[in-house]
Design an enzyme around this catalytic site. Structure first.
Site, PDB file in Angstrom:
ATOM      1  CB  CYS A 174     -19.127   5.639  27.050  1.00 19.97           C
ATOM      2  SG  CYS A 174     -18.084   5.225  28.449  1.00 19.97           S
ATOM      3  CG  MET A 183      -0.708  -2.377  -8.272  1.00 20.72           C
ATOM      4  SD  MET A 183      -1.267  -4.014  -7.916  1.00 20.72           S
ATOM      5  CE  MET A 183      -2.962  -3.931  -8.426  1.00 20.72           C
ATOM      6  N   GLY A 194      -5.091   3.014 -10.438  1.00 22.47           N
ATOM      7  CA  GLY A 194      -3.834   3.610 -10.855  1.00 22.47           C
ATOM      8  C   GLY A 194      -2.629   3.302  -9.985  1.00 22.47           C
ATOM      9  NE  ARG A 247     -12.698   1.022 -11.307  1.00 19.96           N
ATOM     10  CZ  ARG A 247     -11.481   1.369 -11.657  1.00 19.96           C
ATOM     11  NH1 ARG A 247     -10.509   0.507 -11.607  1.00 19.96           N
ATOM     12  NH2 ARG A 247     -11.197   2.584 -12.071  1.00 19.96           N
ATOM     13  CB  SER A 283     -20.479   2.095  30.262  1.00 19.73           C
ATOM     14  OG  SER A 283     -20.146   2.812  29.093  1.00 19.73           O
ATOM     15  CG  HIS A 317      -4.736   9.750 -10.016  1.00 21.71           C
ATOM     16  ND1 HIS A 317      -4.239  10.613  -9.058  1.00 21.71           N
ATOM     17  CD2 HIS A 317      -4.594   8.507  -9.520  1.00 21.71           C
ATOM     18  CE1 HIS A 317      -3.794   9.910  -8.041  1.00 21.71           C
ATOM     19  NE2 HIS A 317      -3.995   8.623  -8.290  1.00 21.71           N
ATOM     20  NE  ARG A 365      -6.542  -3.729 -18.769  1.00 21.89           N
ATOM     21  CZ  ARG A 365      -7.867  -3.601 -18.852  1.00 21.89           C
ATOM     22  NH1 ARG A 365      -8.584  -4.526 -19.485  1.00 21.89           N
ATOM     23  NH2 ARG A 365      -8.466  -2.591 -18.271  1.00 21.89           N
ATOM     24  CE1 TYR A 394     -24.358   3.046  26.312  1.00 26.53           C
ATOM     25  CE2 TYR A 394     -25.740   1.402  27.398  1.00 26.53           C
ATOM     26  CZ  TYR A 394     -24.770   2.394  27.463  1.00 26.53           C
ATOM     27  OH  TYR A 394     -24.204   2.730  28.656  1.00 26.53           O
ATOM     28  CE  LYS A 438      -7.741  -3.485 -14.565  1.00 30.97           C
ATOM     29  NZ  LYS A 438      -6.349  -3.004 -14.652  1.00 30.97           N
TER      30      LYS A 438
HETATM   31  P1  ADP Z   1      -5.700   0.767 -14.635  1.00 35.19           P
HETATM   32  O1  ADP Z   1      -5.937  -0.285 -13.628  1.00 35.19           O
HETATM   33  O2  ADP Z   1      -4.642   1.729 -14.261  1.00 35.19           O
HETATM   34  O3  ADP Z   1      -6.971   1.408 -15.098  1.00 35.19           O
HETATM   35  P2  ADP Z   1      -5.836  -0.838 -16.972  1.00 35.19           P
HETATM   36  O4  ADP Z   1      -5.241  -2.171 -16.980  1.00 35.19           O
HETATM   37  O5  ADP Z   1      -7.299  -0.784 -16.804  1.00 35.19           O
HETATM   38  O6  ADP Z   1      -5.097   0.035 -15.893  1.00 35.19           O
HETATM   39  O7  ADP Z   1      -5.449  -0.143 -18.320  1.00 35.19           O
HETATM   40  C1  ADP Z   1      -5.610   1.226 -18.529  1.00 35.19           C
HETATM   41  C2  ADP Z   1      -6.179   1.522 -19.876  1.00 35.19           C
HETATM   42  O8  ADP Z   1      -5.413   0.930 -20.884  1.00 35.19           O
HETATM   43  C3  ADP Z   1      -7.560   0.961 -20.106  1.00 35.19           C
HETATM   44  O9  ADP Z   1      -8.557   1.767 -19.591  1.00 35.19           O
HETATM   45  C4  ADP Z   1      -7.623   0.947 -21.601  1.00 35.19           C
HETATM   46  O10 ADP Z   1      -7.985   2.202 -22.099  1.00 35.19           O
HETATM   47  C5  ADP Z   1      -6.222   0.614 -21.999  1.00 35.19           C
HETATM   48  N1  ADP Z   1      -6.154  -0.794 -22.326  1.00 35.19           N
HETATM   49  C6  ADP Z   1      -5.843  -1.811 -21.525  1.00 35.19           C
HETATM   50  N2  ADP Z   1      -5.925  -2.985 -22.179  1.00 35.19           N
HETATM   51  C7  ADP Z   1      -6.279  -2.671 -23.445  1.00 35.19           C
HETATM   52  C8  ADP Z   1      -6.560  -3.440 -24.593  1.00 35.19           C
HETATM   53  N3  ADP Z   1      -6.457  -4.761 -24.591  1.00 35.19           N
HETATM   54  N4  ADP Z   1      -6.931  -2.792 -25.721  1.00 35.19           N
HETATM   55  C9  ADP Z   1      -7.035  -1.444 -25.721  1.00 35.19           C
HETATM   56  N5  ADP Z   1      -6.802  -0.673 -24.681  1.00 35.19           N
HETATM   57  C10 ADP Z   1      -6.433  -1.273 -23.527  1.00 35.19           C
HETATM   58 MG    MG Z   2      -8.464   0.438 -15.676  1.00 36.79          MG
END
Ligand code: ADP
Ligand code: MG
Ligand code: MG
Length: 910
Positions: free
Chosen positions: A867, A107, A105, A347, A800, A473, A96, A887, A26
Site C-alpha cells: 500500500c 548521438m 538525435g 524502427r 500489507s 526533434h 551513423r 494485490y 539501426k
Molecule cells: P539519427 O540517428 O540522428 O537519425 P542517422 O544515422 O539516422 O542519425 O542519420 C540521419 C540522416 O542522415 C538519415 O535520416 C538520412 O537522411 C541521412 N543519411 C544517413 N546515412 C545516409 C546515407 N547512407 N545516404 C543518404 N543519407 C543518409
Molecule cells: Mg535516423
C-alpha cells in the site's frame, strides 16, 4: 577471431533484426530490411562490442578491427560499383550511430565521408550535378567540424558557427533556402568552413578519406558518452554499459535535383494514432534537414503524391510491407534519389499514450496482432495511460479566449494534451525555473529544439516551436515524454536576444502565460479553462456517454483485455467516499489503505483534547466525541465499496502532527481552550505539548506504539469500524473489514493490538446481535517485521507492505530529508532510481521477498498486498507480481496503470 564487423547489402546480410544488442537497433534493422528485399544502400556495422572495447581500452580499437573494416569496405565498393576516394568514380559513406534502443538525435552521424578537393570534382562529373556535389561537400566539412572536431556553439545565443556563415551567405546571395545557393557560394563556403576549422580546432580538415572515416567512427563511439546521451539514458533507464554500434553505409543523394528528396515517415500517425502513412519530406535536400527542424518540410500525405507520384507509391508499399513484417508501426527514414526510394532506417515508432492505445487496439481489430501482443509493455508503457486522464481545454474556454482576442496562432498538433504555463525560451532556464518553482507550469517556446534542450523539455509542460514538422526533434521527443507539443507554428517569431515572442501583432515576454492545445495545434495568450478528459467524463463525472467518446471506447476495450490476463488484484488508497467512488470507476477492487488520521484532521479539537489529557478517563471522554465521526466516515466508505474489501489502518502519525508548540504559537487561544476542556492549568498544557516534541519523529512515538501506550485509542477506532460495519450490514451491504496495525516489528506489538481489536469486535457483536467476518493483519514496514514474518503470520491474517516506511527504515534514508542529496546521487549514478518512486528491488525488494516467504511458511494462504506509493509505479507493480503478492494498492488515478502493468507482467512471465 571475434567478428566485429557485420556486412549488409545487395540482398544479403550477416545480421538480422534479432541482433539489436550486438548491432544496435539501426544496424539490426538495416540488415533485416535487406533480408526482406527492401532497397537499402550497402554498408556494414561495427558492433557494440567495439564500443565496449573502446571505452575499456582508453578509447582505442581492437587490433583486428582495421582489417575487418577494410574488407567490408571493399565489399561495399564492389556492390556499389564505385571506389572510396577514387578521383574518377568516388564512393561516399555515412557513419551513423545506433544503440540497442533508439535514442533519437542523442548521438552523432556524419554524412558524405570521402569528399575532398579532388573527389568533389569527380562526384560533380559522375552525377552531372556540380551544385549538389559542392552542397554535399560543404555539408561534410560542416558536420565533420561540428561532430568530429567538436566545434559546437559555445554560447546559447551564438548559434552554430557554420550556420552563421551559411546565413551570411544566404543574405549575401539574397536567397531564403540553402538549396538556392549558387555553386560559387558553396565553393566559398567550403573554403570558409575549412578556415573556421583551422582557427577553431587548430588543425586542418583531413583530406585523406581513410582518415576521415576513422575520425567519424571515433566520433560516433565517442558520442555515446556525451552529456545529452547520458542524461537521456538516465531518463529512460538505458544502461551505460550497452554501448552504441556504428554503421558505415554507402551514400545515396537526396540533393541531386527536384526528383530527389529526403524524408521521414510513420506508417501511421503517432500523436493521435490515426491510420495512414504520414510524414515529412524536403525536396532536393540531404540528411538531417528534416529532423533538425530548420526548414518546415512538406507533408507526405498532402503533397508527395503530386510532387513525386512514383516515389509516393513505393513508400506506401514499403510502409505496408514493414507493418506486416514487424507487426508494429514503423518510423522510417528514407532518401529519394532520382525518383527511387532508398530505406535508411526503420524502427518501432515512439508514440503518445493516446496513439499507443489506439494503435494497439486498431492492430488487433485489423487482425495484425493478438490481444496479448497488444498489451506488450513496449507497445503501451503502463505509465502512458495517465495521458488519457489528463485535463483537456474546455471548448467553452477556448471560445471565450477567442472572443477576448487571445487566439494567437495555429501550428501542427504534434503531441496531444493541454498546457498552460509561463513562457521560457531557453532549456537551461526552464530547468532552473522548474527547480525553483516546481508548481508553476512552463511552456518551452523555441524556433526549434535540439538534443541539447532535453533537460529543459523535461521540465516543461508543453513545447511550442516555430519551425519543424511532425517528425522534428521537438515532436519526436515530446511524443515520447507525453508532453503537449505544437511544431511548425510559423506565425510566431521567437527572438532569443530580446527574449520575446511576437505573434498576431502582440509581443509576449519570457514569463508571460501562454496556452497550447496539443490536440488541435491552437495557441492562446494567457490561460484557458480546462475540463476533465473524455475517459474521466465517461467513467467518473458521467457527463459523457461511452458511445460519444471513441477514446473511451478504445480504453474500455483495452482494459477488458487487461483484466482477462492479470493475476494481481488492484486496490486503492482512499480515505473518503468520493475517492473510493472514483477509484471503483477506474477499476479498483477494494481499498488497500484507508488512513484514519485524515479523518482526525477534520476534528482537531477532539483529538487535541485527547492528546493533552493526562488521565485515561479524560482521554476516553475525548475519544467518545471522536467515535461518531469515525463511525460515520467508515460507514460511508463501506457503502461506496459495496462489498469490496476495505483495509483500515489504525492511527499512525506521531501526535505532534496534531498538536505542537507551533500550533500553540499560531493559535494564541488554543492553550486556553485546551486548559478549559481538560481542567489542567495553562502551564500543564504547555508542558504536555512540549513533551510531544521529538528529535526524529519518523522513528519516534508513532504507529502501533501509540495504540500500545494508549490502548483506548485503538479501542475507539476498532469500535468505530465494527459499529459502522454492523450498521452497513444491516442496510443489506456485505462488509468484510480488514483492520491493520501499523509499524509493528515485534510479534508482541501485534498481539497487543490484536487483543484489543478482537475484544472490541466481540463486544460490538454482542451489543448489536450482529456478527460479521473480519480480518486483523499488519503492515510490514520495518525490516524486523519482514525478518520475523514467520512469527507474526501465526497471528496476523494478512500483510500489507508499507513500502514508504520500509524504504525509509531499510535504507535509513528519510523521505523528508533526502532532497539535498538524491539529485546528486541520481546524476552521478550512485543509485539507479529514486527509491521512493520505484522499489529498490535489490534491497527493499529483497526484504519484501523474505517477508513473503517467511510469512507464508507459517500461514500458507496469507494474503499479502502493498500500500506504499510504489503500488502505482509500473516497475514496482511488476516486481510485486513476481514475488507473489495478492494485490497492489495505489491512488485512484493510478489504478488503470497498475492494472495494465499487472497484466503486462503476467503475460511476460508466462
Ligand atoms: P539519427 O540517428 O540522428 O537519425 P542517422 O544515422 O539516422 O542519425 O542519420 C540521419 C540522416 O542522415 C538519415 O535520416 C538520412 O537522411 C541521412 N543519411 C544517413 N546515412 C545516409 C546515407 N547512407 N545516404 C543518404 N543519407 C543518409
Ligand atoms: Mg535516423
Ligand atoms: Mg508507514
Amino acid at each position: 577471431m571475434t567478428q566485429y564487423v557485420y556486412y549488409f547489402g545487395d540482398g544479403v546480410a550477416d545480421g538480422d533484426a534479432s541482433m539489436k544488442a550486438l548491432l544496435g537497433g539501426k544496424g539490426a534493422n538495416l540488415a533485416e530490411m535487406v533480408r526482406i528485399g527492401l532497397p537499402v544502400p550497402a554498408g556494414f556495422t561495427l558492433t557494440t562490442e567495439v564500443c565496449t572495447y573502446y571505452y575499456a581500452n582508453n578509447r582505442t580499437f581492437p587490433q583486428e578491427l582495421k582489417q575487418q573494416v577494410l574488407e567490408a569496405l571493399r565489399r561495399v565498393e564492389r556492390v556499389m560499383g564505385a571506389e572510396f576516394g577514387s578521383s574518377n568514380n568516388p564512393l561516399l559513406f555515412s557513419c551513423r550511430s545506433g544503440a540497442r534502443e533508439s535514442m533519437p538525435g542523442m548521438m552523432d552521424t556524419v554524412l558524405n565521408i570521402g569528399l575532398n578537393d579532388t573527389t568533389v570534382e569527380a562526384l560533380a562529373k559522375q552525377t552531372g550535378n556540380e551544385r549538389s556535389a559542392w552542397d554535399s561537400y560543404r555539408r561534410f566539412v560542416q558536420m565533420y567540424g561540428d561532430v568530429v572536431l567538436e566545434l559546437k556553439p559555445k554560447d546559447k545565443t551564438e548559434g552554430d558557427p557554420f550556420e552563421v556563415a551559411l546565413e551570411h551567405k544566404r543574405e549575401k546571395e539574397g536567397v531564403k533556402e540553402d538549396s538556392q545557393l549558387s555553386v560559387k557560394a558553396l565553393k566559398e563556403l567550403v573554403t570558409e568552413f575549412k578556415q573556421l576549422i583551422k582557427t577553431r580546432a587548430g588543425k586542418d580538415f583531413p583530406t585523406d578519406p581513410m582518415e576521415q572515416v576513422w575520425g567519424a567512427i571515433g566520433a560516433v563511439f565517442g558520442s555515446w558518452m556525451n552529456d545529452r546521451a547520458i542524461v537521456y539514458r538516465r531518463t529512460y533507464g538505458i544502461p551505460h554499459e550497452w554501448g552504441t554500434a556504428a554503421n558505415v553505409q554507402a551514400m545515396v543523394f537526396g540533393n541531386l535535383g527536384d526528383d530527389c528528396a529526403t524524408g521521414v515517415g510513420l506508417t501511421r500517425d503517432c500523436a493521435l494514432g490515426t491510420p495512414g502513412f504520414c510524414g515529412d519530406y524536403l525536396i532536393n535536400a540531404q540528411g538531417e534537414d528534416v529532423v533538425a527542424g530548420i526548414r518546415t518540410p512538406k507533408r507526405i500525405e498532402e503533397t508527395l503524391s503530386k510532387d513525386m507520384p512514383a516515389a509516393f507509391a513505393q513508400l506506401n508499399d514499403i510502409g505496408k510491407k514493414l507493418e506486416k513484417h514487424y507487426k508494429e508501426v514503423q518510423d522510417i527514414e528514407f532518401t529519394i534519389q532520382r525518383n527511387k526510394v532508398y530505406m535508411l532506417q526503420t524502427r518501432n515508432a515512439k508514440r503518445t499514450g493516446f496513439a499507443a492505445v489506439r494503435i494497439a487496439v486498431d492492430l488487433v481489430n485489423e487482425g495484425l496482432i493478438s490481444e496479448t501482443e497488444a498489451l506488450q509493455k513496449r507497445r503501451i508503457p503502463a505509465d502512458d495511460l495517465s495521458q488519457l486522464l489528463q485535463p483537456i481545454f474546455d471548448p467553452a474556454g477556448k471560445k471565450a479566449a477567442t472572443s477576448e482576442g487571445r487566439f494567437l496562432a495555429k501550428g501542427i498538433n504534434a503531441g496531444p494534451g493541454a498546457a498552460s504555463g509561463v513562457i521560457c525560451l531557453f532549456a537551461d532556464e526552464a530547468e532552473a525555473f522548474h527547480e525553483k518553482n516546481p508548481n508553476v507550469d512552463i511552456v518551452l517556446v523555441r524556433k526549434e529544439t535540439s538534443p541539447e534542450d532535453l533537460r529543459g523539455m523535461k521540465a516543461a509542460k508543453g513545447i511550442l516551436t516555430a519551425t519543424g514538422g511532425a517528425s522534428s526533434h521537438a515532436a519526436l521527443v515530446s511524443r515520447q515524454m507525453g508532453k503537449a507539443c505544437i511544431v511548425g507554428c510559423s506565425a510566431i517569431d521567437v527572438d532569443y536576444t530580446t527574449k520575446t515572442v511576437k505573434v498576431a501583432g502582440k509581443t509576449l515576454k519570457d514569463g508571460d502565460f501562454i496556452s497550447m492545445d496539443g490536440f488541435s495545434g491552437e495557441v492562446f495568450e494567457g490561460q484557458v479553462q480546462t475540463k476533465a478528459s473524455e475517459v474521466i467524463q465517461v467513467l467518473v463525472n458521467k457527463t459523457m456517454k461511452p458511445e460519444e467518446s471513441e477514446t473511451y471506447r478504445r480504453y474500455a476495450q483495452l482494459m477488458g483485455w487487461v483484466d482477462k490476463y492479470r493475476k494481481l488484484r488492484v486496490r486503492t488508497n482512499a480515505d473518503t467516499p468520493g475517492q473510493a467512488d472514483e477509484a471503483v470507476a477506474f477499476g479498483a477492487e477494494g481499498i488497500g489503505l484507508c488512513r484514519t488520521e485524515h479523518m482526525f484532521f477534520d476534528h482537531l479539537d477532539e483529538i487535541r483534547h485527547m492528546i493533552v489529557a493526562e488521565t485515561k478517563e479524560t482521554r476516553e471522554e475525548a475519544l467518545a466525541k471522536l467515535l461518531p465521526f469515525q463511525r460515520a466516515d467508515f460507514a460511508g466508505l463501506f457503502r461506496s465499496m459495496n462489498g469490496r474489501p476495505v483495509t483500515i489502518r489504525l492511527l499512525d502519525p506521531p501526535l505532534h502532527e496534531f498538536l505542537s508548540d507551533r500550533h500553540l504559537e499560531e493559535q494564541p487561544d488554543l492553550a486556553q481552550k485546551l486548559a478549559k476542556w481538560t481542567g489542567l492549568s495553562l502551564d500543564a498544557v504547555k508542558r504536555r505539548v512540549g513533551e510531544l516534541h521529538e528529535a526524529n519523529p519518523m522513528l519516534g512515538h508513532r504507529g502501533c506504539r501509540l495504540g500500545i501506550v494508549y490502548p483506548e485509542i485503538t479501542a475507539m477506532q476498532a469500535r468505530a469500524i465494527f459499529e459502522a460495519a454492523v450498521q452497513v450490514k444491516k442496510e443489506g451491504i456485505n462488509v468484510v473489514p480488514e483492520v491493520m496495525v501499523p509499524l509493528a516489528g515485534f510479534v508482541t506489538e501485534f498481539k497487543n493490538q490484536e487483543k484489543i481489536i478482537r475484544a472490541t469486535a466481540e463486544s460490538v457483536f454482542s451489543q448489536t446481535g450482529v456478527t460479521l467476518e473480519y480480518l486483523v493483519g499488519t503492515m510490514i514496514e520495518v525490516p524486523r517485521a519482514a525478518i520475523r514474518a514467520d512469527q507474526i503470520a501465526k497471528d496476523a491474517e494478512f500483510f500489507s507492505f508499507g513500502t514508504n516506511d520500509l524504504t525509509q527504515t531499510t535504507l535509513a534514508i528519510s523521505r523528508d530529508d533526502y532532497g539535498p542529496f538524491i539529485g546528486f546521487y541520481r546524476e552521478n549514478d550512485i543509485i539507479p532510481n529514486d527509491p521512493f518512486q520505484t522499489i529498490d528491488q535489490e534491497g527493499v525488494g529483497d526484504v519484501m521477498r523474505i517477508g513473503v516467504e517467511r510469512g507464508r511458511s507459517s500461514r500458507k494462504d496469507l494474503k499479502i498486498g502493498i500500500c506504499g506509493e510504489h503500488g502505482g509505479d509500473p516497475a514496482s507493480v511488476m516486481f510485486c507480481h513476481d514475488i507473489g503478492l495478492n494485490y497492489v494498492s495505489c491512488s485512484p488515478r493510478r489504478v488503470p496503470i497498475a492494472r495494465l502493468a499487472a497484466a503486462q507482467q503476467a503475460l511476460a512471465s508466462k
